[in-house]
Design a protein around this motif. Structure first.
Motif, PDB file in Angstrom:
ATOM      1  N   TRP A  43       0.808  -1.221   0.000  1.00 13.32           N
ATOM      2  CA  TRP A  43       0.000   0.000   0.000  1.00 13.32           C
ATOM      3  C   TRP A  43       0.843   1.274   0.000  1.00 13.32           C
ATOM      4  CZ3 TRP A  43      -4.665   1.673  -1.049  1.00 13.32           C
ATOM      5  CH2 TRP A  43      -5.116   2.872  -0.513  1.00 13.32           C
ATOM      6  N   GLU A  44       1.864   1.327   0.837  1.00  4.98           N
ATOM      7  CA  GLU A  44       2.676   2.534   0.959  1.00  4.98           C
ATOM      8  C   GLU A  44       3.423   2.849  -0.331  1.00  4.98           C
ATOM      9  OE1 GLU A  44       2.742   4.782   3.304  1.00  4.98           O
ATOM     10  OE2 GLU A  44       1.233   3.692   4.445  1.00  4.98           O
ATOM     11  N   MET A  45       3.730   1.839  -1.104  1.00  6.72           N
ATOM     12  CA  MET A  45       4.498   2.051  -2.327  1.00  6.72           C
ATOM     13  C   MET A  45       3.621   2.521  -3.488  1.00  6.72           C
ATOM     14  SD  MET A  45       7.131  -1.191  -2.246  1.00  6.72           S
ATOM     15  CE  MET A  45       5.803  -2.412  -2.151  1.00  6.72           C
ATOM     16  N   LEU A  46       2.323   2.336  -3.386  1.00 10.32           N
ATOM     17  CA  LEU A  46       1.430   2.677  -4.491  1.00 10.32           C
ATOM     18  C   LEU A  46       1.222   4.180  -4.596  1.00 10.32           C
ATOM     19  CD1 LEU A  46      -1.358  -0.044  -4.075  1.00 10.32           C
ATOM     20  CD2 LEU A  46       0.639  -0.087  -5.591  1.00 10.32           C
ATOM     21  N   GLU A  47       1.194   4.680  -5.833  1.00  7.71           N
ATOM     22  CA  GLU A  47       0.917   6.089  -6.069  1.00  7.71           C
ATOM     23  C   GLU A  47      -0.591   6.316  -6.118  1.00  7.71           C
ATOM     24  OE1 GLU A  47       3.172   8.326  -5.767  1.00  7.71           O
ATOM     25  OE2 GLU A  47       4.732   6.811  -5.568  1.00  7.71           O
ATOM     26  N   LEU A  48      -0.976   7.554  -6.356  1.00  9.51           N
ATOM     27  CA  LEU A  48      -2.372   7.969  -6.231  1.00  9.51           C
ATOM     28  C   LEU A  48      -3.327   7.109  -7.062  1.00  9.51           C
ATOM     29  CD1 LEU A  48      -4.321  10.192  -5.082  1.00  9.51           C
ATOM     30  CD2 LEU A  48      -3.949  11.393  -7.240  1.00  9.51           C
TER      31      LEU A  48
END
Length: 366
Positions: A43-48
């Motif tokens: 989740w933290e690595m995903l962009e908008l």
């Protein structure tokens, strides 16, 4: 530190709110599992946009598998927001239609949902696959939406068919032949909503990049008949104005500026470091009354060592005969999310009514 948009839009609290709203209308919804599955290790690595699409996919996983049933639940969730509420973060509602509502048998359901959901969060991206697959049919629908009472729906009619919508799928057929788009814009050229007019202007500006002569002719035809239309034409021709298109400049009264003189063009420094500002000044005068569009161009050094110009507007004014005016401008060379600076020889050029007048060089160093 400024909060990233992806963290502002999509976090535990916003997911909890969404899950709670669903739970209220669909009691068997597995609220905790839905949130935990979304906020897993990646989740933290995903962009908008990736976060938004992940929410959409998990809505599909946790809502009934039948599209009509899932949509009925989302309709109730959308209705739970206050009247007039609009939030870009809620774009996963129209995205659900884009991902799961493409089948022919779902056409009427999907069109009704997009009309409803765009009033909460724009469906400008979700309509584009439908335009690509069913251009004639979808553009007929856009024509209907162009007359809708709600400004968000009318804006969708324009924004959704922009040939080169930022972050959206390119509509290559409209880049080749924009006539279906222009038929929509014709209906909206005097729209009372500034929100809609901005979209119409942006659409026209998109078209001007591939069909400059066509847009110049449209501008001539539209300009001078309605104040709302005039605003659209001016903003829709901004790229052509920056390129010094003589026909378009003339529409707005920017004619030959040979009677205009520039004196004392100078820089406060011939070298500056990253993060500093370039300050330049000059005095401009006119032998006869002249309407002026003053711009300056910065020739930036790119990563490959070549240079690329970016034009900035400085002033839109009228100088009377024998009048003079002095300008001082400060331009920052701090890095932005949209522009990274590189060392080397840069230039600043003064542009008057589309014509280059004087240029000065300066060095940018680390």
């Amino acid at each position: 530190m400024t909060e990233l948009m992806k963290d502002k839009y999509y976090n535990y609290d916003t997911l909890y709110d969404l899950a709670s709203r669903i739970k209220n209308v669909y009691p068997q919804f597995q609220k905790s599992d839905f949130i935990n599955d979304i906020m897993d290790n990646d989740w933290e690595m995903l962009e908008l946009k990736a976060r938004m699409r992940k929410i959409t996919i998990h809505l599909g996983n946790y809502l009934p598998c039948k599209y009509i049933e899932a949509l009925a639940i989302l309709d109730q969730v959308v209705a739970s927001y206050p009247a007039g509420h609009n939030d870009n973060a809620l774009i996963y509602f129209p995205d659900f239609v884009e991902v799961y509502g493409q089948d022919e048998q779902d056409w009427d359901l999907s069109i009704a949902a997009l009309e409803k959901y765009t009033q909460l969060s724009t469906a400008e991206f979700a309509v584009r696959p439908l335009i690509i697959k069913h251009e004639v049919r979808m553009m007929q629908q856009m024509a209907v939406w162009a007359n809708h009472e709600n400004e968000h729906v009318r804006r969708l009619a324009s924004e959704g068919c922009r040939p080169a919508l930022p972050w959206g799928q390119a509509l290559t057929s409209f880049k080749k032949d924009p006539s279906p788009v222009l038929a929509i814009l014709e209906k909206m050229k005097a729209d009372p909503s500034l929100y809609v007019r901005k979209s119409v202007a942006n659409n026209l500006n998109d078209i001007s990049k591939t069909h400059p002569d066509l847009v110049a002719n449209i501008a001539k035809d539209w300009y001078g008949k309605d104040k709302h239309t005039d605003w659209i034409v001016k903003h829709g021709c901004r790229t052509l104005l920056k390129k010094g298109n003589r026909d378009v400049l003339a529409i707005f009264g920017y004619h030959d500026a040979s009677s205009v003189d520039i004196k004392d063009f100078s820089l406060t420094a011939e070298s500056l470091n990253y993060g500093e500002s370039l300050t330049f000044s000059f005095t401009i005068s006119a032998k006869e009354t002249t309407k002026l569009r003053l711009e300056y161009g910065i020739d930036y050094v790119k990563a490959n060592g070549k240079r690329s110009r970016k034009i900035f507007q400085l002033s839109d004014t009228v100088l009377k005969a024998n009048q003079s005016k002095t300008y001082t401008k400060k331009h920052s060379f701090a890095d932005l999310s949209s522009r990274k600076h590189y060392p080397g020889l840069h230039s600043v050029t003064l542009i008057v009514n589309g014509a280059e007048r004087e240029t000065l060089d300066f060095e940018l160093t680390k």
